[in-house]
Design a protein around this motif. Structure first.
Motif, short mmCIF file in Angstrom:
data_model
loop_
_atom_site.label_atom_id
_atom_site.label_comp_id
_atom_site.label_asym_id
_atom_site.label_seq_id
_atom_site.Cartn_x
_atom_site.Cartn_y
_atom_site.Cartn_z
N UNK A 31 0.85 -1.21 0.00
CA UNK A 31 0.00 0.00 0.00
C UNK A 31 0.88 1.25 0.00
N UNK A 32 1.91 1.26 0.81
CA UNK A 32 2.82 2.41 0.87
C UNK A 32 3.54 2.58 -0.47
N UNK A 33 3.97 1.48 -1.06
CA UNK A 33 4.68 1.54 -2.35
C UNK A 33 3.84 2.21 -3.43
N UNK A 34 2.53 1.96 -3.43
CA UNK A 34 1.64 2.56 -4.43
C UNK A 34 1.64 4.08 -4.34
N UNK A 35 1.85 4.63 -3.15
CA UNK A 35 1.83 6.07 -2.97
C UNK A 35 3.14 6.76 -3.29
N UNK A 36 4.15 5.99 -3.71
CA UNK A 36 5.48 6.58 -3.93
C UNK A 36 5.82 6.83 -5.40
N UNK A 37 4.89 6.61 -6.29
CA UNK A 37 5.21 6.71 -7.72
C UNK A 37 5.46 8.13 -8.20
N UNK A 38 4.94 9.12 -7.49
CA UNK A 38 5.12 10.51 -7.92
C UNK A 38 6.17 11.25 -7.11
N UNK A 39 6.98 10.51 -6.37
CA UNK A 39 7.99 11.15 -5.54
C UNK A 39 7.55 11.16 -4.09
N UNK A 40 8.48 11.60 -3.23
CA UNK A 40 8.19 11.64 -1.80
C UNK A 40 8.95 12.79 -1.15
N UNK A 41 8.21 13.66 -0.49
CA UNK A 41 8.84 14.72 0.29
C UNK A 41 9.46 14.09 1.54
N UNK A 42 10.32 14.83 2.22
CA UNK A 42 10.91 14.31 3.44
C UNK A 42 9.83 14.10 4.51
N UNK A 43 8.87 14.99 4.56
CA UNK A 43 7.77 14.84 5.52
C UNK A 43 7.00 13.56 5.25
N UNK A 44 6.76 13.27 4.00
CA UNK A 44 6.07 12.04 3.62
C UNK A 44 6.90 10.83 4.05
N UNK A 45 8.20 10.89 3.83
CA UNK A 45 9.09 9.80 4.23
C UNK A 45 9.06 9.61 5.75
N UNK A 46 9.07 10.71 6.49
CA UNK A 46 8.98 10.63 7.96
C UNK A 46 7.68 9.95 8.39
N UNK A 47 6.59 10.32 7.74
CA UNK A 47 5.29 9.73 8.08
C UNK A 47 5.27 8.23 7.79
#
Length: 156
Positions: A84-100
């Motif tokens: 599920x997390x992998x599906x949300x990473x296709x458009x890039x990831x901010x550092x805040x998103x990575x922290x979450x």
């Protein structure tokens, strides 16, 4: 000392945990009154602490009888959670998103505290010394590689 956002977050999470279905409905003004803060503080906490990356979904209805509904999104397995997390990473990831994402993986006991520190160090802006949007795309690729490794590690 914890700040008001941490206290409000803890309060809302405690209420969610108490509910058998993991769903709560709150009135922003009532929670703001309880903590003697402005309603926008409640918005801030919900927007930053109850994100999809942290495993929550939020719905709201505006108006006099309005509410904010917060519910915990549960995965059936660690593999399903990572997918599920992998599906949300296709458009890039901010550092805040990575922290979450790391916060959620820690909370779900998919990774250890040590692993979380390693992941965050690998995706930090000082490590990925590139301009945006390239930095966010590289960060997402690093996270994807690490998450895929976690999936395959669990299958061994």
């Amino acid at each position: 000392m914890r700040n008001i956002s941490d206290i409000i977050e803890g309060y809302l999470k405690a209420i969610i945990e108490e509910e058998q279905n993991g769903i709560i409905e709150i009135k922003r003004s009532e929670v703001a009154e309880k903590f003697q803060c402005v309603p926008s503080q409640i918005n801030y906490v919900i927007k930053t602490r109850f994100t999809e990356e942290r495993g929550y979904a939020v719905e709201s209805k505006r108006g006099g009888g309005g509410y904010i509904r917060i519910f915990r999104v549960q995965a059936n397995s660690r593999k399903e959670l990572i997918e599920h997390i992998l599906k949300g990473l296709h458009n890039g990831a901010s550092y805040t998103m990575a922290e979450d994402i790391v916060y959620r993986l820690l909370e779900e006991e998919v990774i250890s505290e040590r692993e979380s520190k390693l992941i965050l160090a690998a995706v930090d802006r000082t490590t990925i010394h590139q301009p945006l949007p390239e930095r966010d795309l590289i960060r997402a690729r690093i996270l994807q590689a690490m998450l895929l490794t976690l999936i395959y590690e669990q299958l061994d």
